[in-house]
Design an enzyme around this catalytic site. Structure first.
Site: not given
Ligand code: GLY
Length: 377
Positions: A126, A148, A190, A232, A242, A246, A250, A253, A257, A271
């Protein structure tokens, strides 16, 4: 000359941590960690590429600071490793060595290893502490920061995962020297994203210094990584899960994606390359909807092209076999879709991103078709 360390804090109360940016950080491990490793079991999860260059040095560093034991697991490189079979293998490896909650996992690699290892750390017992040691530019400026974690499934990217923060992020810039040029450029996309979404001045600096960053010139690289991590960290501190701001990270993205899924993660599209194309498409969509003038999208594309990054879907080789409608269907599966509506990050200009929930499918289809070389207007 050894560069000074740069430290960026991610402020999340009891789960706050430091991102340390510098050179030769493995050799100075004790200074970089928020706790002593003496007597604790350490685990290194890596892939064959990063492991070949860096695993032995990290293992020796861990032993020298008193780790009770160090085990290493090297997985195959590539996006396909971010999947259930390798998550199971990673968990079996950890549990097979009888970990306890004092054990520490070090994820040594790019975004795939960081995301997979972070999820394994969240799940094992856990939750055991983990330290991100990103070895790619993309991971240093984005995926290793912010907690993430996740894996891909047949339904799409990152659909299984958890928000689980590392206890430290060690961005050792010297590790980037062994990266292929293509990987550096993909990570650079990025970096550009941060300027485009919220910092015109940083984008202008990148227009002037992007080549130095990608040539790994230490001061420029350090500044680019620090500025990216600072933006960030600030966004994550304000909106860890998010719910609002946040989502701006994206940018590019939703398109990106879908392109990666259409390319079936077969190596033809990294990516960061998908993000470069996706960002160019987000600017084109913004122009089409009247949010920003076409010269702004041209300027962004010109910078990506100058840096040898793709900006159009037809730049992907071998070409994608899917059409615009298949790409739209892939976007609807992405978790950035909300209640069946596509969510895009659009822009009013460079550094002025916003969340748009009212985009018409016809506009998206037209932008996709144009980028595929069909329906050129
Ligand atoms: N890569 C986008 C984020 O970490 O929110």
């Amino acid at each position: 000359m050894i560069m000074r360390n740069r430290t960026v804090r991610v402020e999340l109360g009891a789960r706050s941590y430091a991102i340390i940016i510098g050179e030769g950080l493995t050799a100075r491990l004790a200074e970089c960690l928020p706790f002593s490793l003496a007597g604790r079991a350490a685990f290194i999860l890596t892939d064959d590429n990063a492991g070949r260059y860096h695993a032995q040095a990290l293992k020796e560093a861990l032993m020298s600071v008193g780790a009770a034991s160090v085990e290493t697991l090297a997985l195959p490189p590539g996006e396909k490793t971010k999947s259930f079979p390798y998550l199971e293998q990673t968990l079996s490896w950890l549990l097979g060595h009888r970990i306890d909650r004092q054990s520490v996992l070090f994820t040594l690699g790019g975004g795939v290893i960081g995301d997979l290892g972070g999820l394994a750390a969240a799940l094992a017992m856990r939750g055991i502490p983990f330290v991100q040691v990103p070895t790619t530019l993309l991971a240093q400026v984005d995926s290793s920061v912010g907690g993430k974690t996740g894996i891909n499934t047949s339904q799409g990217k990152n659909l299984v995962g958890a928000f689980y923060q590392p206890v430290a992020v060690l961005c050792s810039l010297d590790m980037l020297k062994t990266l292929p040029r293509r990987e550096i450029l993909a990570g650079y996309a990025e970096v550009v994203k941060y300027g485009l979404l919220g910092d015109l001045e940083f984008f202008e600096w990148l227009e002037a210094k992007g080549r130095d960053v990608c040539a790994l010139e230490p001061e420029s690289l350090g500044h680019a990584v620090e500025t990216s991590c600072r933006m960030k960290a600030d966004i994550v501190a304000r909106d860890e899960r998010e719910q609002e701001v946040r989502a701006l990270l994206n940018l590019g993205h939703t398109f990106g994606h879908a392109l990666e899924a259409a390319a079936e993660f077969d190596g033809r599209l990294l990516h960061g390359e998908a993000v470069a194309i996706g960002t160019a498409l987000a600017f084109r969509l913004s122009v089409r909807r009247g949010h920003c003038p076409p010269e702004v999208a041209d300027r962004v594309e010109a910078h990506f092209r100058a840096m040898n990054l793709p900006v159009d879907i037809r730049d992907i080789q071998p070409r994608l076999t899917v059409g615009a409608d298949e790409l739209l269907a892939l976007m609807e599966h992405d978790k950035k879709a909300e209640q069946g509506r596509l969510v895009f990050i659009l822009v009013n200009g460079i550094g002025q991103a916003f969340v748009a929930r009212d985009v018409l499918l016809e506009d998206v289809r037209a932008v996709l078709q144009q980028s595929m070389g069909m329906n050129r207007k």
